[in-house]
Enzyme design. Structure first.
Site, PDB file in Angstrom:
ATOM      1  N   CYS A 188      -8.659  -3.679  -2.849  1.00 44.02           N
ATOM      2  CA  CYS A 188      -9.389  -4.795  -2.192  1.00 44.02           C
ATOM      3  C   CYS A 188      -9.107  -4.834  -0.698  1.00 44.02           C
ATOM      4  CB  CYS A 188      -9.069  -6.142  -2.826  1.00 44.02           C
ATOM      5  SG  CYS A 188      -9.609  -6.278  -4.520  1.00 44.02           S
TER       6      CYS A 188
ATOM      7  N   HIS B  26      -6.678  -8.365   2.808  1.00 41.76           N
ATOM      8  CA  HIS B  26      -7.302  -8.309   1.480  1.00 41.76           C
ATOM      9  C   HIS B  26      -8.715  -8.895   1.626  1.00 41.76           C
ATOM     10  CE1 HIS B  26      -7.973  -9.523  -2.734  1.00 41.76           C
ATOM     11  NE2 HIS B  26      -7.008  -8.689  -3.066  1.00 41.76           N
TER      12      HIS B  26
ATOM     13  N   GLN C 210       1.502 -11.835  -1.258  1.00 38.03           N
ATOM     14  CA  GLN C 210       2.483 -10.765  -1.514  1.00 38.03           C
ATOM     15  C   GLN C 210       3.853 -11.088  -0.922  1.00 38.03           C
ATOM     16  OE1 GLN C 210       1.911  -8.299  -3.506  1.00 38.03           O
ATOM     17  NE2 GLN C 210      -0.310  -8.440  -3.670  1.00 38.03           N
TER      18      GLN C 210
ATOM     19  N   LYS D 142       1.319 -13.545  -9.156  1.00 39.80           N
ATOM     20  CA  LYS D 142       2.029 -12.452  -8.486  1.00 39.80           C
ATOM     21  C   LYS D 142       3.513 -12.778  -8.368  1.00 39.80           C
ATOM     22  CE  LYS D 142      -2.019 -11.096  -5.853  1.00 39.80           C
ATOM     23  NZ  LYS D 142      -2.483  -9.877  -6.529  1.00 39.80           N
TER      24      LYS D 142
ATOM     25  N   ASP E  43      -1.755 -15.570   4.609  1.00 36.39           N
ATOM     26  CA  ASP E  43      -2.001 -15.246   3.209  1.00 36.39           C
ATOM     27  C   ASP E  43      -0.679 -14.725   2.650  1.00 36.39           C
ATOM     28  OD1 ASP E  43      -2.520 -13.980   0.840  1.00 36.39           O
ATOM     29  OD2 ASP E  43      -4.166 -12.733   1.592  1.00 36.39           O
TER      30      ASP E  43
END
Ligand code: PMP
Length: 416
Positions: free
Chosen positions: A374, A133, A213, A236, A210
Site C-alpha cells: 500500500c 501508506h 507502525q 497492529k 500516522d
C-alpha cells in the site's frame, strides 16, 4: 521512538518461550511446519490476555453503551469508557476526551480529512511524503478533488529517509497541515518527528502523524511530543481488528465539525436543527466497536506488562541478526537502510519476483508479505513493483530467522 524514553521494566525479564506460548496463533501449522510469522506490520497475532478479555466482555458484560440504566449497560459503558482512559494513558494524552475510537488508522485519517479538512480550499496546501501508506494519501486526494487543496510531497532519499531539507522548503504560509508517517510500513524508517513538529509549529502549522507502525514497537507520549493529531490501529499492536484511535488536541477537535451523523454524537435532535455532543462522542456516531475498544485496552496492558525496554531490546536484536543473515544471501538487496529503523526488512533477490519468493516461503511455513505494501508511490521512487517484507516483533526468535534465511537460499536457487 527514543529507546531512552522507554518506561523502566519493573517486571522480571520475560521468557521468550512463555511469551510465545501466550499467542495461540503462533502454534498454527502451515504446510506441515509451525508457522514462522513475519507479517507483523500487516497485522500482529493476539495474546491470550486480549482474547480472554474480549471473551469475558461478550460472555458477561455485553450490552449497548451510554444509553442504558440497567446494570449490564452500565458495565459495558464502564468497560468502554475505561478503555478510552487506558488508551489515553498508553499514549500519554492529557485527557481521554482526546481519544476518538475509529475503525482503524484509515478511518481516523478519513475522519480528519472530512472534518478538519472541511475548511481547506484552493490555494491551501497539505504536506505528505513519498513514503506514505495509501491511507495517508488517498483521503487527502479525495479532499483535494472536493476543495481544490493541493498536495505537496516530501521526497525520500535512496536510504529511505525523508528529505528534511526539501520538507523545510515545502513548508510555507499556505500549508494547512503536515501529514506524515511516524514509522514507514514498507521500509521501517523511523522519521525524525520531533524536528518535523518543531519546524511545522514554527510556522503555526498543525501536524498529523500516522502512528500505525509506531505504537506496537515503542512508547509514545503525545503530550510531550506536542503533536496535534495522531492515529493508530489496534490490530497492529496485538489487539483486535476493526478498531483504532484518532487522537487530537482538545481545542482542535472541539473546533471541528462532526463527521458521521447518527445516535450518540448528538446532544438534541429536532427537525428545526440538531445540536451535537461533546468530544469525543461528537465523532462516534452509532454503536461503537465496544468489544474492540476493550480488547485494544487489554493489548495496551499486555504490552506494558512485558515492558518496553525488553520489547525494544528484543526487536533490535532480531533486526540486527536478520539483517546480518539476509545480507549473506547472494543477490539480496535490502530496500530501506535508514540508520533509525524499526524491525522491518524489505528486500528483493536478484530478478526474482517477490510473489514467487513469498510462495516458496509459504510452502515452508514462513509468512512474509509481498507486493507494494500500500505504498505504490514509494515503489515507483525505487523503480520496483514491490518487495518481500519480513516484519518482526518481540515474539519472533533467532531460530525462526534462521529458517527464513534457509528458505530464502532455497528460493534463490529454485527461482534463479
Ligand atoms: N498507515 C500505515 C503506516 C500502515 O502500515 C497501515 C496498515 N498497513 C495503515 C496506515 C492502515 O491501517 P488500517 O488498515 O489498520 O486502517
Amino acid at each position: 521512538m527514543n529507546p531512552t524514553a522507554a518506561k523502566p521494566n519493573t517486571a522480571q525479564t520475560p521468557d521468550l518461550d512463555l511469551v510465545r506460548a501466550a499467542f495461540p496463533a503462533l502454534q498454527t501449522e502451515v504446510h506441515g511446519h509451525q508457522v514462522a510469522y513475519f507479517d507483523n506490520a500487516a497485522t500482529s497475532q493476539k495474546p491470550r490476555a486480549v482474547l480472554d478479555r474480549i471473551d469475558r466482555y461478550y460472555c458477561e458484560e455485553n450490552a449497548n453503551v451510554h444509553r442504558g440504566v440497567h446494570t449490564m449497560s452500565q458495565l459495558a459503558t464502564e468497560a468502554y469508557e475505561g478503555a478510552r482512559e487506558r488508551l489515553a494513558s498508553f499514549l500519554g494524552a492529557s485527557s481521554s476526551r482526546q481519544i476518538i475510537f475509529t475503525r482503524g488508522a484509515t478511518e481516523a485519517i478519513n475522519l480528519l480529512a472530512a472534518s478538519f479538512g472541511a475548511s481547506f480550499g484552493a490555494g491551501d496546501e497539505i504536506i505528505v511524503s513519498a513514503m506514505e501508506h495509501h491511507a495517508n494519501i488517498v483521503p487527502w486526494q479525495l479532499l483535494s478533488e472536493r476543495t481544490g487543496v493541493k498536495l505537496r510531497v516530501v521526497p525520500v532519499t535512496d536510504d529511505g529517509e525523508l528529505d528534511i531539507e526539501e520538507f523545510r522548503i515545502l513548508l510555507n504560509d499556505r500549508t494547512r497541515l503536515v501529514a506524515l508517517v511516524h514509522v514507514s510500513n514498507s521500509l521501517g524508517t523511523i522519521n525524525p518527528v520531533r524536528r518535523i513538529i518543531a519546524d511545522a509549529h514554527g510556522l503555526g502549522i498543525p501536524v498529523l502523524l500516522d502512528g500505525a507502525q509506531a505504537t506496537p514497537h515503542a512508547p509514545v507520549n503525545l503530550k510531550e511530543l506536542d503533536v496535534d493529531f495522531y492515529c493508530l490501529s489496534s490490530h497492529k499492536m496485538f489487539g483486535p481488528t476493526g478498531v483504532g484511535v484518532l487522537y487530537g488536541k482538545a481545542e482542535l477537535l472541539e473546533s471541528m465539525p462532526p463527521w458521521q451523523g447518527g445516535g450518540d454524537m448528538i446532544e438534541e435532535v429536532s427537525f428545526s436543527g440538531t445540536t451535537f455532543n461533546e468530544i469525543p462522542h461528537k465523532f462516534e456516531a452509532g454503536t461503537p466497536n465496544i468489544a474492540g475498544a476493550i480488547g485494544m485496552a487489554a493489548a495496551a496492558d499486555y504490552l506494558e506488562s512485558l515492558g518496553w525496554s525488553w520489547i525494544q531490546q528484543q526487536e533490535l536484536d532480531l533486526l540486527e541478526y536478520a539483517t546480518a543473515q539476509l545480507s549473506q544471501i547472494d543477490g539480496l538487496r535490502i530496500i530501506g537502510t535508514a540508520p533509525k529503523k524499526a524491525a522491518v526488512i524489505s528486500f528483493l533477490i536478484g530478478a526474482t519476483h517477490p510473489y514467487d519468493v513469498g510462495s516458496v516461503l509459504d510452502r515452508l511455513g514462513i509468512a512474509v508479505r509481498t507486493g507494494h505494501h500500500c505504498t505504490q508511490p514509494l515503489m515507483k521512487h525505487y523503480g520496483i513493483p514491490g518487495t518481500v517484507r519480513a516484519s518482526f516483533t518481540f515474539y519472533n526468535s533467532r531460530s525462526e530467522i534462521d529458517r527464513l534465511a534457509e528458505g530464502l537460499q532455497r528460493a534463490a536457487q529454485m527461482l534463479a
